[in-house]
Write an enzyme that holds these catalytic residues in place. Structure first.
Site, mmCIF file in Angstrom:
data_model
loop_
_atom_site.group_PDB
_atom_site.id
_atom_site.type_symbol
_atom_site.label_atom_id
_atom_site.label_comp_id
_atom_site.label_asym_id
_atom_site.label_seq_id
_atom_site.Cartn_x
_atom_site.Cartn_y
_atom_site.Cartn_z
ATOM 1 N N GLU A 123 0.846 -1.199 0.000
ATOM 2 C CA GLU A 123 0.000 0.000 0.000
ATOM 3 C C GLU A 123 0.881 1.247 0.000
ATOM 4 O OE1 GLU A 123 -2.361 -0.306 3.576
ATOM 5 O OE2 GLU A 123 -2.469 -2.485 3.360
ATOM 6 N N LYS A 125 2.374 4.462 1.252
ATOM 7 C CA LYS A 125 2.415 5.002 2.602
ATOM 8 C C LYS A 125 2.148 6.500 2.508
ATOM 9 C CE LYS A 125 5.129 4.903 6.853
ATOM 10 N NZ LYS A 125 4.993 6.304 7.239
ATOM 11 N N ASP A 127 1.684 10.309 3.389
ATOM 12 C CA ASP A 127 2.390 11.183 4.317
ATOM 13 C C ASP A 127 1.416 12.217 4.859
ATOM 14 O OD1 ASP A 127 5.556 12.979 4.155
ATOM 15 O OD2 ASP A 127 4.468 12.021 5.780
ATOM 16 N N TYR A 238 -6.853 2.542 5.697
ATOM 17 C CA TYR A 238 -5.981 1.403 5.421
ATOM 18 C C TYR A 238 -6.089 0.266 6.422
ATOM 19 C CZ TYR A 238 -3.096 4.027 8.724
ATOM 20 O OH TYR A 238 -2.644 4.714 9.813
ATOM 21 N N LYS A 326 10.784 2.585 2.672
ATOM 22 C CA LYS A 326 10.781 4.025 2.458
ATOM 23 C C LYS A 326 11.458 4.431 1.153
ATOM 24 C CE LYS A 326 9.346 6.395 5.985
ATOM 25 N NZ LYS A 326 10.125 6.692 7.074
ATOM 26 N N CYS A 420 27.631 34.967 21.785
ATOM 27 C CA CYS A 420 26.262 34.734 21.313
ATOM 28 C C CYS A 420 25.862 35.831 20.322
ATOM 29 C CB CYS A 420 25.301 34.728 22.495
ATOM 30 S SG CYS A 420 23.575 34.716 21.984
ATOM 31 N N CYS A 423 22.970 38.038 22.321
ATOM 32 C CA CYS A 423 23.217 38.824 23.538
ATOM 33 C C CYS A 423 24.704 39.110 23.739
ATOM 34 C CB CYS A 423 22.665 38.105 24.762
ATOM 35 S SG CYS A 423 23.603 36.636 25.211
ATOM 36 N N CYS A 438 24.926 29.264 24.487
ATOM 37 C CA CYS A 438 25.015 30.595 25.074
ATOM 38 C C CYS A 438 24.636 30.404 26.539
ATOM 39 C CB CYS A 438 24.032 31.539 24.379
ATOM 40 S SG CYS A 438 23.625 32.998 25.358
ATOM 41 N N CYS A 443 19.555 35.688 28.066
ATOM 42 C CA CYS A 443 19.686 36.022 26.644
ATOM 43 C C CYS A 443 18.289 36.153 26.029
ATOM 44 C CB CYS A 443 20.472 34.913 25.944
ATOM 45 S SG CYS A 443 20.406 35.014 24.155
HETATM 46 S S1 IVH Z 1 -0.450 0.590 8.747
HETATM 47 C C1 IVH Z 1 0.817 -1.586 12.017
HETATM 48 N N1 IVH Z 1 -0.823 1.484 6.326
HETATM 49 O O1 IVH Z 1 2.395 5.218 8.699
HETATM 50 C C2 IVH Z 1 0.032 -0.680 11.249
HETATM 51 N N2 IVH Z 1 0.139 2.928 7.942
HETATM 52 O O2 IVH Z 1 4.547 4.267 10.754
HETATM 53 C C3 IVH Z 1 0.565 0.679 11.194
HETATM 54 N N3 IVH Z 1 0.615 5.171 7.132
HETATM 55 O O3 IVH Z 1 1.050 6.090 11.765
HETATM 56 C C4 IVH Z 1 -0.112 1.485 10.226
HETATM 57 N N4 IVH Z 1 -0.111 4.857 5.076
HETATM 58 O O4 IVH Z 1 0.037 7.151 9.761
HETATM 59 C C5 IVH Z 1 -0.371 1.765 7.559
HETATM 60 N N5 IVH Z 1 -1.223 2.161 4.163
HETATM 61 C C6 IVH Z 1 -0.779 2.428 5.387
HETATM 62 C C7 IVH Z 1 -0.268 3.697 5.753
HETATM 63 C C8 IVH Z 1 0.182 3.907 7.049
HETATM 64 C C9 IVH Z 1 0.423 5.725 5.941
HETATM 65 C C10 IVH Z 1 1.215 5.833 8.301
HETATM 66 C C11 IVH Z 1 0.335 5.820 9.502
HETATM 67 C C12 IVH Z 1 1.139 5.290 10.635
HETATM 68 C C13 IVH Z 1 2.508 5.291 10.092
HETATM 69 C C14 IVH Z 1 3.217 4.063 10.614
#
Ligand code: IVH
Length: 681
Positions: A123, A125, A127, A238, A326, A420, A423, A438, A443
C-alpha cells in the site's frame, strides 16, 4: 413516501424532498470520493446541496446532524479531549533497501516456520496524519488522532468537515456495515491544495505551512472546526481497529470491503504473491511518485493473512507483520548564500544555512539546518557552496553534502562565533557535546524561545501569542519569563505596535483563560530538558501535582516506569534551581493552577482494584508501558520490587531476578497468556 399527518402539506413535501436530496448527495459522494467516478458535474452537485440547504433553512425542524449540509459550523473548543484507542495504533519499522525487505520476509517466514512464499499487501504510505474513526451502527461517532499510539486527541468535529469521510456508512445487503467499526486511515492534503492554501496564506500575510503533512496535521488539530472546514483535507483508510460483528480474514479483504461501506481506500494498493512482487511494486510506485497528486513516503508491506499477523504479534510499538519500505528522502541542489546562527530555548546555537530558494516535493526550502560545528567540519560546508539539501520525513530541511565539483575557491569557511550572536554573552561547549551553548540564561533569544515553547499549542496553548508578539514583549522588557505573562495588563499592551485595544484585551483574556492547564502540559511547558509531551504526561500521572514532582528525589523519579536516570537527573536539577522554583511559585500566585489528570489505578473500582503487579522480562504482545496501562485501567497498580504484598508477578521472556524472588516468596506468577486472559485480551 412517508406520511406525516401532523405536518402541513408543504412541510411534509419538503421532508420527502430533503430525504431524496440527502440520499442523492450521499450517493454522489460515494461516486466521487470512493469510486472516483462521478455521475454528475460539480455544478449539478452544488445545486443539490443548495436545494437541501434551502429546505433545512425554511424548516428548521428538519435539520439532521447526519445531513451532508452539517459539515461546518460547530463551535470552537477550548482544547481537545483525550481519546484512548481500544487497541493501540502502532508504528512501523522501516526498510531502506530491497535487501532489507527480503530480510523482513525471511524473518517473518522463519517465525512462522514456513518455507513457501508468503502473500503480502502493498500500500502507498501516505504522508499525513493517522486517525481512528469509530462508527456505531453505521453512524460516525468519534474520531481521534493517533497521539502516542495509546491515546490521541478527540477531533470528531474536525473530521466531520472532511468531505470524503462519510457521516453515515453505506450498508449494502451482502456486506452490511458492522454494529461497531473502528477504522484507521491517513488524513492528508493534496499537493495542489497545499500550494493554493499557502499562496492564499502568504497573500494575507500569514505564514506558509512547511509541507502538506504539516498543513494536514495543523488543520486537524485546529480548535475551531470552521477553520478545519475551510481546509481541503482528504483521507485514505488502510485498516481496522476494534470491530464487532464482522470477521475479516485478510488485509486484502479489509481493503476490498471498506469502500463498500463508503470508506475511501487508495486505489493503488496491490496484493502480492511474495516479497519480490512487493519490491517490484515499490519500484513501480517510485517511478510514479512525482506524478501523484499527493505525497507518499514509501510503501507499507503487510502480511496478508490476519491469522498469521496475530501469530507474529508485535514488538515494542511495531507489528512484526508489517514494514515501511521508504523512498529515498526528497533532495535537491542549491547554493548557500549565508550561514546564520539561531539560539534555541536551551541556549543551544544552531547554524542555519540560508539557501537560494529551491522547491523540494512541493515545498520551497530557503533554510536548512547545519546542526552544529562538527557537522559543518565533517561535511566541510562553506558559504557559497553548492549543496545537496534534503527534506526527509522530517520537517526541517538539512544540508546533506556539498557538491565538490562546483567549488570555485571563493567559498568562505564558517565558524560558530564564541560570543552569542543575540546577547553577545559567552558561548561554551562542554566536553563530549556537539552543541555550543550561550550560557546567559537572560539572553533575549532564549527568553523568547522559552516563552514561545511555554505558550505553544502542544504546551499551554495560548492563542495569539505568536513569535512576533513574544519578540516585542521581550524586546520591550515587558516579559522575561512565563510568569510575567500572567501579570500582563491589557492597558500596557494596547498601544504597542500591531496590538490594538481589542487584540490586547483578547490576548490578556487568552492568557487568563490558560490558567488551568492539564498538569502534563504544564510540566511539558516548563521546558525541562529531556521532558517531552509523553514524559510530562507520565510524570503528571505519577506525581499528581507540581509540588509532589518538585519534592521527588532522583531515586523516586527513576522508580517510575519510563523514567530513566538522564530524565530523573534533569527533572531534579530543574527543581533544585531556585529560579525555577520561584517561577512556578509566582505563576501559582498569579492564579495558574495545573489540573491533575483523572485518577486511574487504585480507587477507581476496576476489576483489578487493590492488586499489585510486577513485570519482569519482555512480553511478546505489548510493551511494558502498555501492559502497565492495561493494569491501571482496570484499577490495579504496577510496583517496582517484589514483596509479599505483591499479588502477581508477570513473567515474560528473559525474566530476571524478580521471578526467582517471587518463587522464593511464593507470589503467584503469570505467564503472558494468563496475564492477557486476566486483563481480558
Ligand atoms: S499501517 C501496524 N498502512 O504510517 C500498522 N500505515 O509508521 C501501522 N501510514 O502512523 C499502520 N499509510 O500514519 C499503515 N497504508 C498504510 C499507511 C500507514 C500511511 C502511516 C500511519 C502510521 C505510520 C506508521
Amino acid at each position: 413516501m412517508e406520511k406525516h399527518p401532523d405536518l402541513p402539506g408543504d412541510e411534509a413535501r419538503a421532508r420527502a424532498r430533503s430525504r431524496v436530496l440527502r440520499e442523492a448527495i450521499e450517493h454522489h459522494n460515494y461516486r466521487y470520493y470512493v469510486l472516483d467516478d462521478p455521475e454528475i458535474s460539480d455544478a449539478e452537485y452544488d445545486a443539490l446541496l443548495r436545494e437541501l440547504q434551502a429546505i433545512e433553512e425554511s424548516f428548521p425542524g428538519q435539520r439532521d446532524p447526519l445531513s451532508p449540509t452539517q459539515r461546518v459550523g460547530h463551535a470552537p473548543l477550548d482544547r481537545f479531549a483525550p481519546a484512548r484507542h481500544a487497541t493501540p495504533m502502532l508504528s512501523l519499522s522501516n526498510a531502506e533497501s530491497a535487501d532489507e525487505v527480503r530480510e523482513f520476509d525471511a524473518r517473518v517466514r522463519r517465525l512462522l516456520s514456513r518455507s513457501a512464499p508468503l502473500a503480502y499487501t502493498a500500500e502507498p504510505k501516505m504522508d499525513g496524519l493517522a486517525v481512528e474513526l469509530l462508527y456505531e451502527h453505521g453512524v460516525f461517532r468519534r474520531g481521534a488522532t493517533r497521539g502516542d499510539g495509546v491515546s490521541g486527541e478527540d477531533v470528531t468535529q474536525n473530521l466531520r468537515t472532511v468531505r470524503s469521510i462519510p457521516l453515515r456508512l453505506r450498508t449494502p445487503a451482502k456486506t452490511p456495515a458492522p454494529p461497531r467499526l473502528a477504522v484507521r486511515g491517513e488524513v492528508y492534503m493534496a499537493i495542489a491544495d497545499f500550494q493554493a492554501l499557502n499562496a492564499a496564506r502568504l497573500s494575507k500575510g500569514e505564514p506558509a505551512f512547511a509541507n502538506p503533512r504539516n498543513a494536514a496535521a495543523g488543520s486537524i488539530r485546529q480548535l475551531d472546526p470552521r477553520i478545519t472546514a475551510s481546509r481541503p483535507l482528504d483521507i485514505f483508510f488502510y485498516g481496522v481497529g476494534e470491530t464487532t460483528g464482522h470477521r475479516f480474514r485478510t488485509q486484502w479483504e479489509i481493503l476490498q470491503t471498506l469502500p463498500k461501506w463508503g470508506l475511501r481506500v487508495n486505489p493503488l494498493i496491490a496484493r502480492c504473491e511474495d516479497a519480490e512482487e512487493a519490491i517490484r511494486y515499490f519500484d513501480g510506485l517510485a517511478g510514479r511518485r512525482e506524478a501523484l497528486p499527493y505525497e507518499i513516503d514509501g510503501v507499507v508491506i503487510k502480511v496478508d493473512d490476519l491469522r498469521l499477523q496475530e501469530e507474529l504479534g508485535t514488538i515494542a510499538r511495531s507489528p512484526r507483520w508489517a514494514v515501511a519500505y521508504k523512498f529515498l528522502p526528497r533532495q535537491a541542489t542549491t547554493r548557500i548564500r549565508a550561514i546564520e546562527v539561531s539560539v534555541g530555548r536551551t541556549g543551544a546555537l544552531t547554524p542555519v544555512a540560508i539557501l537560494e530558494p529551491v522547491s523540494i516535493g512541493g515545498t520551497t526550502v530557503s533554510r536548512a539546518t547545519l546542526h552544529n560545528q562538527d557537522e559543518i567540519d565533517r561535511k566541510d560546508v562553506r558559504v557559497g557552496d553548492k549543496v545537496l539539501v534534503q527534506r526527509a520525513g522530517d520537517v526541517i530541511p538539512e544540508v546533506v553534502k556539498i557538491i565538490e565539483s562546483k567549488r570555485t575557491g571563493k567559498e568562505k569557511k564558517f565558524r560558530i562565533p564564541d560570543r552569542c550572536p543575540v546577547c553577545e554573552g559567552v558561548v561554551e561547549r562542554s566536553e563530549g557535546e556537539a552543541a555550543s551553548y550561550c550560557v546567559n540564561a537572560q539572553c533575549p533569544a532564549q527568553v523568547r524561545e522559552r516563552i514561545l515553547h511555554f505558550a505553544s499549542k502542544r504546551a499551554i496553548d495560548i492563542d495569539g501569542l505568536g513569535d512576533k508578539i513574544v519578540n516585542m514583549l521581550v524586546e520591550k522588557k515587558l516579559v522575561s519569563n512565563a510568569a510575567d505573562l500572567y501579570a500582563l495588563e491589557a492597558k500596557t499592551l494596547a498601544g504597542l505596535e500591531r496590538l490594538g485595544e481589542k487584540s490586547a484585551a483578547n490576548l490578556v483574556a487568552a492568557i487568563k483563560g490558560s490558567r488551568r492547564p492539564p498538569l502534563g502540559r504544564f510540566i511539558h511547558a516548563l521546558g525541562i530538558r529531556h521532558v517531552g509531551e509523553q514524559i510530562a504526561d507520565i510524570l503528571a500521572r505519577e506525581f499528581g501535582s507540581i509540588e509532589a514532582l518538585g519534592r521527588a528525589s532522583e531515586d523516586e523519579l527513576t522508580a517510575v516506569h519510563g523514567i530513566g536516570p538522564e530524565i530523573a537527573g534533569s527533572v531534579a536539577a530543574f527543581f533544585r534551581e531556585v529560579r525555577n522554583r520561584e517561577l512556578i511559585r509566582r505563576m501559582e500566585k498569579l492564579g495558574v493552577d495545573p489540573q491533575a489528570p483523572a485518577r486511574r489505578g487504585p480507587g477507581t473500582g476496576g476489576p483489578l482494584e487493590g492488586k499489585t503487579f510486577i513485570f519482569t522480562g519482555a512480553l511478546a504482545s505489548m510493551t511494558r508501558e502498555e501492559a502497565g496501562d492495561a493494569v491501571e485501567r482496570l484499577g490495579g497498580r504496577v510496583g517496582a520490587t517484589v514483596s509479599r504484598k505483591t499479588d502477581y508477578v508477570v513473567v515474560g521472556e528473559d525474566a530476571g531476578s524478580k521471578a526467582a524472588r517471587a518463587e522464593k516468596l511464593g507470589v503467584p506468577m503469570l505467564d503472558e497468556a494468563k496475564f492477557l486472559k486476566l486483563i481480558g485480551r
